[in-house]
Write a protein that holds these residues in place. Structure first.
Motif, mmCIF file in Angstrom:
data_model
loop_
_atom_site.group_PDB
_atom_site.id
_atom_site.type_symbol
_atom_site.label_atom_id
_atom_site.label_comp_id
_atom_site.label_asym_id
_atom_site.label_seq_id
_atom_site.Cartn_x
_atom_site.Cartn_y
_atom_site.Cartn_z
ATOM 1 N N GLN A 153 28.669 36.202 39.051
ATOM 2 C CA GLN A 153 29.985 36.119 38.424
ATOM 3 C C GLN A 153 30.167 37.342 37.558
ATOM 4 O O GLN A 153 29.363 37.610 36.666
ATOM 5 C CB GLN A 153 30.089 34.854 37.586
ATOM 6 N N ILE A 154 31.216 38.093 37.865
ATOM 7 C CA ILE A 154 31.601 39.254 37.084
ATOM 8 C C ILE A 154 32.989 38.947 36.544
ATOM 9 O O ILE A 154 33.919 38.778 37.333
ATOM 10 C CB ILE A 154 31.615 40.537 37.936
ATOM 11 N N ALA A 155 33.098 38.826 35.238
ATOM 12 C CA ALA A 155 34.348 38.382 34.607
ATOM 13 C C ALA A 155 34.718 37.029 35.207
ATOM 14 O O ALA A 155 33.915 36.101 35.147
ATOM 15 C CB ALA A 155 35.433 39.431 34.762
ATOM 16 N N ASP A 156 35.882 36.908 35.834
ATOM 17 C CA ASP A 156 36.312 35.626 36.409
ATOM 18 C C ASP A 156 36.101 35.546 37.914
ATOM 19 O O ASP A 156 36.588 34.615 38.550
ATOM 20 C CB ASP A 156 37.791 35.384 36.090
ATOM 21 N N ARG A 157 35.409 36.515 38.502
ATOM 22 C CA ARG A 157 35.224 36.549 39.960
ATOM 23 C C ARG A 157 33.821 36.114 40.352
ATOM 24 O O ARG A 157 32.839 36.550 39.756
ATOM 25 C CB ARG A 157 35.435 37.968 40.495
ATOM 26 N N LEU A 158 33.717 35.264 41.384
ATOM 27 C CA LEU A 158 32.423 34.924 41.986
ATOM 28 C C LEU A 158 32.273 35.750 43.250
ATOM 29 O O LEU A 158 33.168 35.777 44.092
ATOM 30 C CB LEU A 158 32.348 33.435 42.330
ATOM 31 N N ILE A 159 31.128 36.416 43.383
ATOM 32 C CA ILE A 159 30.895 37.320 44.506
ATOM 33 C C ILE A 159 29.628 36.880 45.226
ATOM 34 O O ILE A 159 28.574 36.765 44.612
ATOM 35 C CB ILE A 159 30.747 38.765 44.003
ATOM 36 N N GLN B 188 20.862 41.645 46.749
ATOM 37 C CA GLN B 188 21.517 42.543 47.690
ATOM 38 C C GLN B 188 23.002 42.268 47.617
ATOM 39 O O GLN B 188 23.441 41.123 47.770
ATOM 40 C CB GLN B 188 21.006 42.317 49.105
ATOM 41 N N LEU B 189 23.765 43.299 47.362
ATOM 42 C CA LEU B 189 25.210 43.171 47.204
ATOM 43 C C LEU B 189 25.914 43.316 48.542
ATOM 44 O O LEU B 189 25.445 44.039 49.418
ATOM 45 C CB LEU B 189 25.722 44.242 46.249
ATOM 46 N N GLY B 190 27.041 42.670 48.676
ATOM 47 C CA GLY B 190 27.858 42.830 49.863
ATOM 48 C C GLY B 190 28.624 44.144 49.807
ATOM 49 O O GLY B 190 28.608 44.861 48.803
ATOM 50 N N ALA B 191 29.312 44.446 50.893
ATOM 51 C CA ALA B 191 30.113 45.665 50.960
ATOM 52 C C ALA B 191 31.222 45.608 49.909
ATOM 53 O O ALA B 191 31.770 44.549 49.608
ATOM 54 C CB ALA B 191 30.714 45.809 52.350
ATOM 55 N N ASN B 192 31.531 46.741 49.339
ATOM 56 C CA ASN B 192 32.628 46.887 48.381
ATOM 57 C C ASN B 192 32.439 46.093 47.088
ATOM 58 O O ASN B 192 33.408 45.771 46.411
ATOM 59 C CB ASN B 192 33.969 46.507 49.022
ATOM 60 N N VAL B 193 31.197 45.750 46.757
ATOM 61 C CA VAL B 193 30.924 45.088 45.478
ATOM 62 C C VAL B 193 30.474 46.162 44.500
ATOM 63 O O VAL B 193 29.575 46.936 44.790
ATOM 64 C CB VAL B 193 29.835 44.003 45.621
ATOM 65 N N GLU B 194 31.132 46.202 43.356
ATOM 66 C CA GLU B 194 30.812 47.222 42.365
ATOM 67 C C GLU B 194 30.309 46.555 41.092
ATOM 68 O O GLU B 194 30.967 45.678 40.541
ATOM 69 C CB GLU B 194 32.057 48.051 42.061
ATOM 70 N N VAL B 195 29.122 46.946 40.668
ATOM 71 C CA VAL B 195 28.583 46.513 39.381
ATOM 72 C C VAL B 195 28.235 47.764 38.588
ATOM 73 O O VAL B 195 28.092 48.843 39.147
ATOM 74 C CB VAL B 195 27.336 45.606 39.536
ATOM 75 N N HIS B 196 28.094 47.598 37.295
ATOM 76 C CA HIS B 196 27.803 48.726 36.425
ATOM 77 C C HIS B 196 26.539 48.442 35.622
ATOM 78 O O HIS B 196 26.279 47.295 35.250
ATOM 79 C CB HIS B 196 28.970 48.966 35.473
ATOM 80 N N SER B 197 25.793 49.481 35.334
ATOM 81 C CA SER B 197 24.586 49.345 34.532
ATOM 82 C C SER B 197 24.945 48.756 33.166
ATOM 83 O O SER B 197 25.960 49.106 32.579
ATOM 84 C CB SER B 197 23.939 50.715 34.371
ATOM 85 N N GLU C 169 26.049 45.888 32.588
ATOM 86 C CA GLU C 169 27.134 44.910 32.681
ATOM 87 C C GLU C 169 26.567 43.490 32.592
ATOM 88 O O GLU C 169 25.522 43.196 33.155
ATOM 89 C CB GLU C 169 27.868 45.084 34.018
ATOM 90 N N ASP C 170 27.250 42.626 31.858
ATOM 91 C CA ASP C 170 26.860 41.222 31.767
ATOM 92 C C ASP C 170 27.421 40.457 32.953
ATOM 93 O O ASP C 170 28.614 40.570 33.260
ATOM 94 C CB ASP C 170 27.382 40.597 30.463
ATOM 95 N N VAL C 171 26.564 39.712 33.636
ATOM 96 C CA VAL C 171 26.956 38.902 34.792
ATOM 97 C C VAL C 171 26.261 37.549 34.682
ATOM 98 O O VAL C 171 25.370 37.361 33.855
ATOM 99 C CB VAL C 171 26.592 39.582 36.140
ATOM 100 N N VAL C 172 26.671 36.619 35.516
ATOM 101 C CA VAL C 172 26.016 35.315 35.601
ATOM 102 C C VAL C 172 25.533 35.144 37.028
ATOM 103 O O VAL C 172 26.301 35.350 37.979
ATOM 104 C CB VAL C 172 26.978 34.166 35.227
ATOM 105 N N LEU C 173 24.261 34.809 37.201
ATOM 106 C CA LEU C 173 23.695 34.547 38.522
ATOM 107 C C LEU C 173 23.782 33.054 38.797
ATOM 108 O O LEU C 173 23.311 32.239 38.005
ATOM 109 C CB LEU C 173 22.237 35.008 38.587
ATOM 110 N N TRP C 174 24.407 32.704 39.909
ATOM 111 C CA TRP C 174 24.561 31.310 40.327
ATOM 112 C C TRP C 174 23.685 31.065 41.548
ATOM 113 O O TRP C 174 23.896 31.656 42.603
ATOM 114 C CB TRP C 174 26.014 31.017 40.678
ATOM 115 N N VAL C 175 22.688 30.216 41.376
ATOM 116 C CA VAL C 175 21.808 29.783 42.458
ATOM 117 C C VAL C 175 21.976 28.276 42.555
ATOM 118 O O VAL C 175 21.921 27.581 41.533
ATOM 119 C CB VAL C 175 20.330 30.142 42.183
#
Length: 82
Positions: A19-25, A40-49, A51-57
């Motif tokens: 989760q980046i901001a309000d988007r789940l990727i 492993q990120l999908g195509a066209n996924v952009e993250v920044h060093s 950056e705060d994210v949430v990992l959903w497993v």
């Protein structure tokens, strides 16, 4: 570099989401340890060093994380336990 992680890694191929901001990727878990994960990120996924994210497993509580490294198709996360 992803080799900096000192905790034992468990290799995985689970479908997960970040989760980046309000988007789940959708992405794929590559490995996980007590302190972080590589995904492993999908195509066209952009993250920044840093950056705060949430990992959903599916089987876990959401994990607050910070992006620690980025390569062409992957990134490393450090769990922040906030």
């Amino acid at each position: 570099s992803s080799e900096r992680r000192i905790n034992t890694r468990v290799f995985a191929q689970d479908e997960v989401e970040i989760q980046i901001a309000d988007r789940l990727i959708g992405c794929r878990l590559k490995d996980v340890s007590i302190g972080g994960a590589a995904i492993q990120l999908g195509a066209n996924v952009e993250v920044h060093s840093d950056e705060d994210v949430v990992l959903w497993v599916e089987a876990w509580e959401p994990l607050q994380s910070k992006v620690t490294w980025i390569s062409s198709d992957s990134c490393g996360l450090k769990f922040t336990f906030d």
